[in-house]
Structure formats: structure tokens, C-alpha cells
Design an enzyme around this catalytic site. Structure first.
Site, PDB file in Angstrom:
ATOM      1  N   LYS A 130       0.866  -1.193   0.000  1.00 28.13           N
ATOM      2  CA  LYS A 130       0.000   0.000   0.000  1.00 28.13           C
ATOM      3  C   LYS A 130       0.890   1.226   0.000  1.00 28.13           C
ATOM      4  O   LYS A 130       1.984   1.222   0.566  1.00 28.13           O
ATOM      5  CB  LYS A 130      -0.892  -0.007   1.243  1.00 28.13           C
ATOM      6  CG  LYS A 130      -2.017   1.020   1.216  1.00 28.13           C
ATOM      7  CD  LYS A 130      -3.072   0.761   0.160  1.00 28.13           C
ATOM      8  CE  LYS A 130      -4.298   0.130   0.653  1.00 28.13           C
ATOM      9  NZ  LYS A 130      -5.360  -0.161  -0.252  1.00 28.13           N
ATOM     10  N   THR A 181     -15.561  -4.164  -6.755  1.00 26.95           N
ATOM     11  CA  THR A 181     -15.727  -4.262  -5.298  1.00 26.95           C
ATOM     12  C   THR A 181     -17.195  -4.491  -4.965  1.00 26.95           C
ATOM     13  O   THR A 181     -17.545  -5.384  -4.176  1.00 26.95           O
ATOM     14  CB  THR A 181     -15.199  -2.986  -4.616  1.00 26.95           C
ATOM     15  OG1 THR A 181     -13.832  -2.841  -4.970  1.00 26.95           O
ATOM     16  CG2 THR A 181     -15.318  -3.073  -3.110  1.00 26.95           C
TER      17      THR A 181
END
Ligand code: NAD
Length: 416
Positions: A108, A192
């Protein structure tokens, strides 16, 4: 999130990682290794602003572990980005990849900035500067970035272009979430939400509640929440409540989702256009079958968990439920589908994008959706099976499923 909250989130994550590894029979050395990222780079990025002045931005890239394969995860542009935040989020990405059985570890990144106050060209210079600053540790076979909070397909395109210039060959596999013309995957934008829909369907099936007519409340009406509302509405469910940062709307007979989708702005806000019928706190406590937190972290806590009436909670947002609340809900018999499983659709279709880039052959949206469904259901069955057979709550079961392959890869490589 604030740095204090990021520290708490990182700590809670480490607590559950430790429990999961202990349950799987690993020793302290493995726990010490997997509790922290193996690599965190902090960079300073000088950017020439439109007024001629130079501003120096701080950015990060955290790589949790690359024993399974290259690391993978988004880059966020936000004023509250911190090192602890990217560290925690990179660990969650490892868990998501592990549950979905992707050949990746977690990564990340982020830059402390506010894109809402920056011009198009300033954002381009920042995006390119970030790639130059982290270029030594990223790449299609090292660490593959993607969009995250306040970054989008345009930013991915600039980053891909910058990386390709540095390496002197076209590198679409360096980053995912690109525009379709630059090698993006069909179905990525809705992935998602599609994944969350599949989890809701599985949970309803277990509880014997038909999808048609099931009452759903959704906190957050952004990318995840709004597509989810659309898909559940199309499937015949009754979306009784939605909310955004301004407040919530409720109708016991179901909201007019098509109208709300039409009126929402690009930041996912819509309730400010109407007379709000309830608060965000009340929405969470609604009498409904499925509650979906799809906004921000720390929404269901020890304070309000006892008042939650939904029998199923599906976490589309990252970290919306604290560990204390998880325990309380689990004791009450609520079926909770944790974030690292429920919101894995985005990284799964990112993986499909990378595979398509590597093979230079592109799939139809139907193909993408079918493959996504298979992977989400397999992940769900795996986690639910651990939950049942090992007698642990769904979050711990998801962590056990997510960390097992990584720990095995570390052991086979002889690192521990
Ligand atoms: P987004 O920025 O598009 O939308 C966020 C929504 O939450 C907006 O409707 C906003 O008004 C609302 N919101 C913000 N603060 C709020 C508050 N205090 N109370 C109530 N509502 C509030 O974000 P998104 O991409 O939809 O992501 C939502 C969540 O899902 C995040 O936790 C994100 O990390 C997670 N997630 C998203 C994706 C994805 O692909 N979009 C993938 C995995 C996880």
C-alpha cells in the site's frame, strides 16, 4: 484516518495476526516477521506548482511480505495519510490476496496531499514524482500499485506512463485500475460492489432469506456503496436506507435508488439534496436483514454494537468494526463477513487486469464477472469452513485463511 486511529488499527491487526498464526501452530519467529511489513519507504517529492513555487510532499510505500509473489495494493492521496496507515493497509492487502488465493503479497502507498485543492497539472506532476521516487522498489514483478482513496484511472495512466519512460519499454502490468484503452480491465470499476453482492447472496442463503425482498441498509454512497445499492435494487432487494457524510435517507418500503444514483455527485454525496430522514448512527441500528458499512473505519464499536438489529453485516469498507464490537456481534449470533473477504473484489479484478496485461489478451466483462464470482465464493467457503470447524469468529477465520499460504511460503523459502 488520524495517526492515533492508524496506530490503533495497526495494533488491532497485529493482535489478530498473532492469534491466527498461533491457531495455525506457528511459533513466535513467524509472528514477529508477519506482524510488520518487510519494507517501508518514505519519500520526499518536490512538485512545481502552477504559481511557480515548489512544494515538497511526503509519500510512502509499504510492502508487507513478498514470499508468495510481488506485492500489490493501492496508492491513496489524502491529507491524513501516515506511515502507520499504509503499514496496516498493506497487511490487510496480504490477507485479501491470501483469502482470494492470488499470487501476491500485500502492499500500500500514499501521499500526504489534498487533491481537491490541486490543479489537474499539479496532480500529474505529483503522480509522476511519486513513481520516480519509489521506482526502485516497484514494478510488474515486484510491487504493483492500483487506485485507492482519491486516486483514479487518470492518475494510474500518468503513473504507468512515467514508469514506462523510466524503464524505456511499455509496462502496462506495472499498475492496475488503468483506463481501458491503456490495458485496464472490463469490470474493474464495479468489481468491489460485485464482490460484496456475491457475499450478501451467500450470507442470505445461509440464513434462509430470499434475495428478493431482503431489506438492506448501506452506509456510504461512493464507488462501493452506490454500485452496491444499484445491483441489490436490480436483484429485487429492498434498499431501505442509504447514507453519506451529510446524513441518511430511509424508507421502509425501499428508496428510489435509480433517482438517487442520478442525483449523487462524484464524491458520493446525495443526502444533502433531500430532507434527511435519519442520522448515520440511526442507519446503523436500523431494523433490516443486511447492514453494509461502505464508508469509513470505526463505525460499529463497543458503544453501539448491542443496538445493531441486522442479522447479517457485510463489511464493504476497510475496518468499519472494532474487535470489541466483532466479539459482541459474534456472541449475538450476527453473521459478519469481514472486510478482508467482503471487499476483495477490487484486488481480484486488479489481478485479472495484470494477467491480461501480461498475456496481451483481453476478456469480456462477462468473463471477468464469472471468474470473480468463482473466486469470491471459493474465498467465502474457505473462511466459513474455518469458522465452523475451528469454532472461531468470522474475522479470525478470515485472518487464518489469509495468512496461511503466506506463512507456508515463508517457511518453504527458509526465511523462518
Ligand atoms: P468513496 O470516497 O467513493 O465514497 C465514500 C462514501 O462514504 C461517500 O458517500 C461519503 O459521503 C461517505 N462518507 C464519508 N465519511 C462518512 C461518514 N463519516 N459517515 C458516513 N458516510 C461517510 O469511497 P469508496 O471507494 O466507495 O470506498 C468506501 C470504503 O470501501 C472505504 O473504506 C474503502 O477503503 C473501501 N473499499 C473500497 C474499494 C473500492 O474499490 N472502491 C475497494 C476495497 C475497499
Amino acid at each position: 484516518m488520524s495517526d492515533k486511529m492508524a496506530m490503533d488499527v495497526l495494533h488491532s491487526t497485529q493482535v489478530v495476526i498473532e492469534q491466527a498464526l498461533q491457531r495455525l501452530g506457528y511459533q513466535q519467529d513467524m509472528i514477529e516477521l508477519l506482524k510488520e511489513p518487510i519494507r517501508v519507504l518514505t519519500v520526499r517529492i518536490p512538485v512545481r506548482m502552477d504559481d511557480g513555487a515548489t512544494r515538497i510532499f511526503t509519500g510512502y510505500r509499504s510492502q508487507h511480505n513478498d514470499a508468495v509473489g510481488p506485492t500489490k495494493g493501492g496508492v491513496r492521496f489524502h491529507p491524513m495519510v501516515s506511515e502507520n496507515e499504509v503499514k496496516a493497509l498493506s497487511i490487510w492487502m496480504s490477507l485479501k490476496c491470501g483469502i482470494a488465493d492470488l499470487p501476491y503479497g500485500g502492499g500500500k502507498g500514499g501521499v500526504i496531499c489534498d487533491p481537491r485543492t490541486m490543479s489537474f497539472r499539479e496532480l500529474e506532476r505529483l503522480s509522476r514524482g511519486y513513481v520516480r521516487a519509489v521506482s526502485q522498489i516497484v514494478g510488474p514483478n515486484k510491487d504493483i500499485p492500483a487506485p485507492d482513496v482519491m486516486t483514479n484511472s487518470q492518475i494510474m495512466a500518468w503513473m504507468m506512463d512515467e514508469y514506462s519512460r523510466i524503464r524505456e519499454f511499455d509496462s502496462p502490468g506495472f499498475i492496475t485500475g488503468k483506463p481501458i484503452v491503456l490495458g485496464g480491465s472490463k469490470g474493474r470499476e464495479t468489481a468491489t460492489a460485485r464482490g460484496v453482492v456475491i457475499m450478501i447472496e451467500e450470507a442470505l442463503r445461509l440464513r434462509g432469506i430470499p434475495v428478493k425482498g431482503a431489506r438492506i441498509a448501506i452506509q456510504g454512497f461512493g464507488n462501493a456503496g452506490s454500485y452496491l445499492a444499484k445491483f441489490m435494487h436490480e436483484a429485487g432487494s429492498c434498499v431501505v436506507g442509504i447514507s453519506d457524510v451529510h446524513g441518511a435517507l430511509y424508507n421502509k418500503d425501499g428508496l428510489d435508488i435509480e433517482y438517487l444514483l442520478d442525483r449523487r455527485d462524484s464524491f458520493g454525496n446525495v443526502t444533502n439534496l433531500f430532507k434527511q430522514t435519519m442520522t448515520n448512527e440511526e442507519l446503523l441500528e436500523l431494523d433490516c436483514d443486511v447492514l453494509v458499512p461502505a464508508a469509513i473505519e470505526n463505525q460499529i464499536t463497543g458503544e453501539n454494537a448491542s443496538r445493531i438489529q441486522a442479522s447479517i453485516i457485510v463489511e464493504a469498507a476497510n475496518g468499519p468494526t472494532t474487535l470489541e464490537a466483532t466479539r459482541m456481534l459474534s456472541d449475538k449470533g450476527v453473521l459478519l463477513i469481514p472486510d478482508v473477504l467482503a471487499s476483495a473484489g477490487g484486488v481480484i479484478v486488479s489481478y485479472f487486469e495484470w494477467v491480461q496485461n501480461n498475456q496481451g489478451y483481453y476478456w469480456s466483462e462477462q468473463e471477468v464477472d464469472d471468474k470473480l464470482r468463482l473466486m469470491m465464493i471459493r474465498g467465502f467457503e474457505h473462511v466459513y469452513d474455518i469458522h465452523r470447524t475451528r469454532g472461531v469468529d468470522m474475522r479470525l477465520a478470515a485472518y487464518m485463511a489469509g495468512i496461511r499460504k503466506l506463512a507456508e511460503a515463508v517457511r518453504f523459502r527458509g526465511w523462518v
